[in-house]
Design a protein around this motif. Structure first.
Motif, PDB file in Angstrom:
ATOM      1  N   GLY A 171       0.815  -1.224   0.000  1.00 44.41           N
ATOM      2  CA  GLY A 171       0.000   0.000   0.000  1.00 44.41           C
ATOM      3  C   GLY A 171       0.842   1.264   0.000  1.00 44.41           C
ATOM      4  O   GLY A 171       0.449   2.279   0.598  1.00 44.41           O
ATOM      5  N   ALA A 172       1.981   1.254  -0.687  1.00 41.88           N
ATOM      6  CA  ALA A 172       2.889   2.409  -0.678  1.00 41.88           C
ATOM      7  C   ALA A 172       2.285   3.621  -1.383  1.00 41.88           C
ATOM      8  O   ALA A 172       1.438   3.490  -2.273  1.00 41.88           O
ATOM      9  CB  ALA A 172       4.206   2.025  -1.360  1.00 41.88           C
ATOM     10  N   ALA A 173       2.766   4.797  -0.962  1.00 42.83           N
ATOM     11  CA  ALA A 173       2.339   6.055  -1.587  1.00 42.83           C
ATOM     12  C   ALA A 173       3.564   6.761  -2.152  1.00 42.83           C
ATOM     13  O   ALA A 173       4.684   6.601  -1.652  1.00 42.83           O
ATOM     14  CB  ALA A 173       1.662   6.940  -0.551  1.00 42.83           C
ATOM     15  N   ALA A 174       3.342   7.544  -3.209  1.00 38.77           N
ATOM     16  CA  ALA A 174       4.439   8.293  -3.840  1.00 38.77           C
ATOM     17  C   ALA A 174       4.332   9.748  -3.422  1.00 38.77           C
ATOM     18  O   ALA A 174       3.256  10.349  -3.486  1.00 38.77           O
ATOM     19  CB  ALA A 174       4.331   8.178  -5.361  1.00 38.77           C
ATOM     20  N   GLU A 175       5.475  10.293  -2.986  1.00 36.10           N
ATOM     21  CA  GLU A 175       5.529  11.709  -2.602  1.00 36.10           C
ATOM     22  C   GLU A 175       6.163  12.454  -3.773  1.00 36.10           C
ATOM     23  O   GLU A 175       7.298  12.143  -4.157  1.00 36.10           O
ATOM     24  CB  GLU A 175       6.402  11.819  -1.350  1.00 36.10           C
ATOM     25  CG  GLU A 175       6.131  13.012  -0.504  1.00 36.10           C
ATOM     26  CD  GLU A 175       7.049  13.019   0.719  1.00 36.10           C
ATOM     27  OE1 GLU A 175       7.825  13.969   0.832  1.00 36.10           O
ATOM     28  OE2 GLU A 175       7.007  12.063   1.528  1.00 36.10           O
ATOM     29  N   ILE A 176       5.441  13.400  -4.309  1.00 30.05           N
ATOM     30  CA  ILE A 176       5.868  14.053  -5.552  1.00 30.05           C
ATOM     31  C   ILE A 176       6.015  15.552  -5.308  1.00 30.05           C
ATOM     32  O   ILE A 176       5.153  16.165  -4.655  1.00 30.05           O
ATOM     33  CB  ILE A 176       4.810  13.782  -6.661  1.00 30.05           C
ATOM     34  CG1 ILE A 176       4.779  12.284  -6.971  1.00 30.05           C
ATOM     35  CG2 ILE A 176       5.099  14.587  -7.917  1.00 30.05           C
ATOM     36  CD1 ILE A 176       3.557  11.826  -7.720  1.00 30.05           C
ATOM     37  N   ALA A 177       7.104  16.131  -5.818  1.00 28.21           N
ATOM     38  CA  ALA A 177       7.328  17.573  -5.636  1.00 28.21           C
ATOM     39  C   ALA A 177       7.237  18.279  -6.980  1.00 28.21           C
ATOM     40  O   ALA A 177       7.546  17.705  -8.024  1.00 28.21           O
ATOM     41  CB  ALA A 177       8.717  17.813  -5.031  1.00 28.21           C
ATOM     42  N   SER A 178       6.814  19.544  -6.940  1.00 25.39           N
ATOM     43  CA  SER A 178       6.827  20.395  -8.134  1.00 25.39           C
ATOM     44  C   SER A 178       6.987  21.830  -7.650  1.00 25.39           C
ATOM     45  O   SER A 178       6.833  22.096  -6.448  1.00 25.39           O
ATOM     46  CB  SER A 178       5.525  20.241  -8.924  1.00 25.39           C
ATOM     47  OG  SER A 178       4.488  20.917  -8.255  1.00 25.39           O
ATOM     48  N   PRO A 179       7.276  22.781  -8.538  1.00 21.80           N
ATOM     49  CA  PRO A 179       7.457  24.158  -8.078  1.00 21.80           C
ATOM     50  C   PRO A 179       6.207  24.719  -7.403  1.00 21.80           C
ATOM     51  O   PRO A 179       6.287  25.601  -6.565  1.00 21.80           O
ATOM     52  CB  PRO A 179       7.765  24.926  -9.371  1.00 21.80           C
ATOM     53  CG  PRO A 179       8.291  23.902 -10.309  1.00 21.80           C
ATOM     54  CD  PRO A 179       7.578  22.630  -9.965  1.00 21.80           C
ATOM     55  N   SER A 180       5.031  24.167  -7.734  1.00 22.24           N
ATOM     56  CA  SER A 180       3.811  24.700  -7.114  1.00 22.24           C
ATOM     57  C   SER A 180       3.440  23.981  -5.826  1.00 22.24           C
ATOM     58  O   SER A 180       2.362  24.200  -5.281  1.00 22.24           O
ATOM     59  CB  SER A 180       2.662  24.631  -8.123  1.00 22.24           C
ATOM     60  OG  SER A 180       2.570  23.317  -8.610  1.00 22.24           O
ATOM     61  N   GLY A 181       4.287  23.094  -5.331  1.00 15.53           N
ATOM     62  CA  GLY A 181       3.995  22.394  -4.075  1.00 15.53           C
ATOM     63  C   GLY A 181       4.229  20.912  -4.228  1.00 15.53           C
ATOM     64  O   GLY A 181       5.008  20.476  -5.054  1.00 15.53           O
ATOM     65  N   GLY A 182       3.514  20.139  -3.435  1.00 16.23           N
ATOM     66  CA  GLY A 182       3.726  18.693  -3.506  1.00 16.23           C
ATOM     67  C   GLY A 182       2.407  17.962  -3.432  1.00 16.23           C
ATOM     68  O   GLY A 182       1.365  18.555  -3.147  1.00 16.23           O
ATOM     69  N   ARG A 183       2.445  16.680  -3.730  1.00 21.16           N
ATOM     70  CA  ARG A 183       1.248  15.854  -3.570  1.00 21.16           C
ATOM     71  C   ARG A 183       1.697  14.444  -3.191  1.00 21.16           C
ATOM     72  O   ARG A 183       2.817  14.033  -3.512  1.00 21.16           O
ATOM     73  CB  ARG A 183       0.378  15.846  -4.823  1.00 21.16           C
ATOM     74  CG  ARG A 183       1.070  15.339  -6.071  1.00 21.16           C
ATOM     75  CD  ARG A 183       0.218  15.565  -7.317  1.00 21.16           C
ATOM     76  NE  ARG A 183       0.939  15.100  -8.508  1.00 21.16           N
ATOM     77  CZ  ARG A 183       0.521  14.132  -9.313  1.00 21.16           C
ATOM     78  NH1 ARG A 183      -0.613  13.502  -9.078  1.00 21.16           N
ATOM     79  NH2 ARG A 183       1.237  13.772 -10.365  1.00 21.16           N
ATOM     80  N   ILE A 184       0.802  13.754  -2.498  1.00 17.93           N
ATOM     81  CA  ILE A 184       1.067  12.352  -2.145  1.00 17.93           C
ATOM     82  C   ILE A 184      -0.066  11.525  -2.741  1.00 17.93           C
ATOM     83  O   ILE A 184      -1.241  11.819  -2.491  1.00 17.93           O
ATOM     84  CB  ILE A 184       1.134  12.163  -0.619  1.00 17.93           C
ATOM     85  CG1 ILE A 184       2.278  13.001  -0.035  1.00 17.93           C
ATOM     86  CG2 ILE A 184       1.327  10.704  -0.267  1.00 17.93           C
ATOM     87  CD1 ILE A 184       2.449  12.896   1.472  1.00 17.93           C
ATOM     88  N   ILE A 185       0.291  10.540  -3.551  1.00 18.87           N
ATOM     89  CA  ILE A 185      -0.738   9.711  -4.202  1.00 18.87           C
ATOM     90  C   ILE A 185      -0.390   8.235  -3.980  1.00 18.87           C
ATOM     91  O   ILE A 185       0.775   7.917  -3.728  1.00 18.87           O
ATOM     92  CB  ILE A 185      -0.812   9.993  -5.727  1.00 18.87           C
ATOM     93  CG1 ILE A 185       0.565   9.756  -6.394  1.00 18.87           C
ATOM     94  CG2 ILE A 185      -1.304  11.401  -6.013  1.00 18.87           C
ATOM     95  CD1 ILE A 185       0.530   9.730  -7.910  1.00 18.87           C
ATOM     96  N   PRO A 186      -1.379   7.349  -4.111  1.00 22.98           N
ATOM     97  CA  PRO A 186      -1.017   5.926  -4.059  1.00 22.98           C
ATOM     98  C   PRO A 186      -0.012   5.636  -5.172  1.00 22.98           C
ATOM     99  O   PRO A 186      -0.137   6.201  -6.271  1.00 22.98           O
ATOM    100  CB  PRO A 186      -2.345   5.210  -4.342  1.00 22.98           C
ATOM    101  CG  PRO A 186      -3.407   6.230  -4.066  1.00 22.98           C
ATOM    102  CD  PRO A 186      -2.806   7.574  -4.331  1.00 22.98           C
ATOM    103  N   LEU A 187       0.960   4.789  -4.906  1.00 22.11           N
ATOM    104  CA  LEU A 187       1.972   4.493  -5.934  1.00 22.11           C
ATOM    105  C   LEU A 187       1.305   3.969  -7.211  1.00 22.11           C
ATOM    106  O   LEU A 187       1.745   4.262  -8.323  1.00 22.11           O
ATOM    107  CB  LEU A 187       2.985   3.473  -5.390  1.00 22.11           C
ATOM    108  CG  LEU A 187       4.131   3.102  -6.328  1.00 22.11           C
ATOM    109  CD1 LEU A 187       4.968   4.334  -6.699  1.00 22.11           C
ATOM    110  CD2 LEU A 187       5.016   2.026  -5.710  1.00 22.11           C
ATOM    111  N   THR A 188       0.230   3.219  -7.048  1.00 26.81           N
ATOM    112  CA  THR A 188      -0.488   2.693  -8.221  1.00 26.81           C
ATOM    113  C   THR A 188      -0.959   3.828  -9.138  1.00 26.81           C
ATOM    114  O   THR A 188      -1.087   3.627 -10.339  1.00 26.81           O
ATOM    115  CB  THR A 188      -1.731   1.874  -7.797  1.00 26.81           C
ATOM    116  OG1 THR A 188      -2.438   2.646  -6.831  1.00 26.81           O
ATOM    117  CG2 THR A 188      -1.353   0.550  -7.187  1.00 26.81           C
TER     118      THR A 188
END
Ligand code: FAD
Ligand code: SF4
Length: 326
Positions: A171-188
């Protein structure tokens, strides 16, 4: 392989700097260990004018305990994963998957982020420039036709990273960064079944970490793969299983695959198979769920039929192993 072409290398010191550099130049490519990107550059498959080196980002080079689970930085190497005591104790499937990637020297520099963002692979694509030119290239790079399915306009190159399924069953989640902030989504949610656009990351986005929750008590994980050369090879098919046993019954079951489609696949519907031992009837129903989802194509030396059979065999024996250990 060709000679290494000219390109510039920039070395951001922070994640914020790295994503700003990418936003300013979306054609630039991130590089971590370089064990996937560099061969692709030397084959003329990609030709970035600028490469953004992630190795100076200390903030994504560590494994931290967070909320009872782990936060694994994208620049952590596979060798570091394998050696981590917390992973060895509670996340066996991740350790087995990381240990099955390529060879020792690749694992010393190859990273979690690079493995999860690995380019899709195909017999007609991972070839030298002259080989691809003499075959008029293909849809994925510079050509008009897919040699695997010539009547269509879809690329079926296979996602072949070993780590993704082992993380998904937890059930891992991906932590993603961008210049406008970040988001965490399921890895799937980071993937789609398209050999060209297999990653659902924006041009200015970067994978920063994966978060893995603590497994429930007794939840065991494992990974098994089939490959041509046992000492060093991409999976023709790879299977991760997460399983919990109570008395004779399997009470939790998760299965995820790699190597069969253009994305790593979480098999849905496994909940309906729990409550009983993994007998022939249960495993036959699971075979059916897997068969419905996978789509191995003629993108490797091994024919699709072989890979279909191998997935079923790997899944059955891994489930039986984890059940015995439970
Ligand atoms: C001979 C050989 C055998 C191999 N066998 C296997 C195998 O069995 N199984 C397997 O899984 N892999 C295999 N690999 C591929 C590779 O070694 C590993 O997948 C490795 O983990 C890739 O990590 P890297 O850091 O070297 O990736 P890199 O080459 O640095 O990057 C790979 C891709 O990911 C992108 N990227 C990297 N980090 C990020 C990030 N944080 N955010 C967004 N994008 C990012 C890069 O732009 C690039 O497109 C093999 C490679 C070789 C050369
Ligand atoms: S599946 Fe088709 S388009 Fe995709 S890499 Fe292979 S030959 Fe090229």
């Amino acid at each position: 392989m060709e000679y290494m072409p000219e390109f510039s290398v920039v070395r951001p010191a922070t994640v914020a700097e790295a994503v700003a550099m990418r936003a300013a130049d979306p054609e630039a490519r991130f590089v971590a260990g370089g064990t996937d990107l560099v061969p692709n550059i030397r084959r003329g498959i990609v030709a970035p004018a600028k490469v953004i080196d992630l190795n100076g980002l200390e903030e994504i080079r560590k494994i931290e305990s967070v909320d009872g689970g782990l936060r694994i930085g994208a620049a952590v190497t596979l060798a570091e994963l394998i050696e981590d005591g917390r992973l060895r104790a509670d996340y066996t499937g991740i350790v087995e998957a990381a240990g099955a990637v390529a060879a020792t020297s690749h694992r010393q520099v190859g990273t979690v982020g690079g493995n999860l963002c690995l380019d899709t692979r195909c017999l007609f694509y991972n070839q030298s420039e002259w080989w691809r030119r003499s075959n008029d290239y293909c849809l994925k790079s510079r050509g008009d036709v897919c040699h695997v399915a010539p009547k269509g306009d879809h690329c079926f190159a296979a996602f072949s990273g070993d780590l993704a399924p082992a993380l998904m069953v937890l059930g891992a989640a991906a932590e993603i960064a961008s210049p406008s902030g970040g988001r965490i989504i399921p890895l799937t949610g980071m993937y789609q079944d398209d050999g060209l656009a297999y990653l659902l990351l924006g041009a200015d986005e970067m994978l920063v970490a994966v978060r893995v929750p603590a497994p429930a008590d007794g939840f065991k994980t494992g990974y098994a793969k089939s490959r041509v050369r046992g000492a060093i090879d991409f999976p023709l098919a790879g299977v991760a299983v997460g399983l919990r046993r109570d008395a004779d019954a399997v009470v939790d079951l998760s299965v995820a695959l790699t190597g069969t489609n253009s994305m790593p696949l979480m098999i849905e519907g496994t909940d309906a198979l729990t409550g009983a031992p993994p007998d022939d009837a249960m495993l036959a129903r699971l075979d059916g769920l897997v068969r419905d989802r996978i789509q191995p194509m003629s993108s490797t030396f091994s024919p699709p039929g072989y890979r279909r059979r191998v997935v079923a065999k790997l899944t059955r024996s891994l489930i039986r192993r984890l059940y015995r250990e439970g």
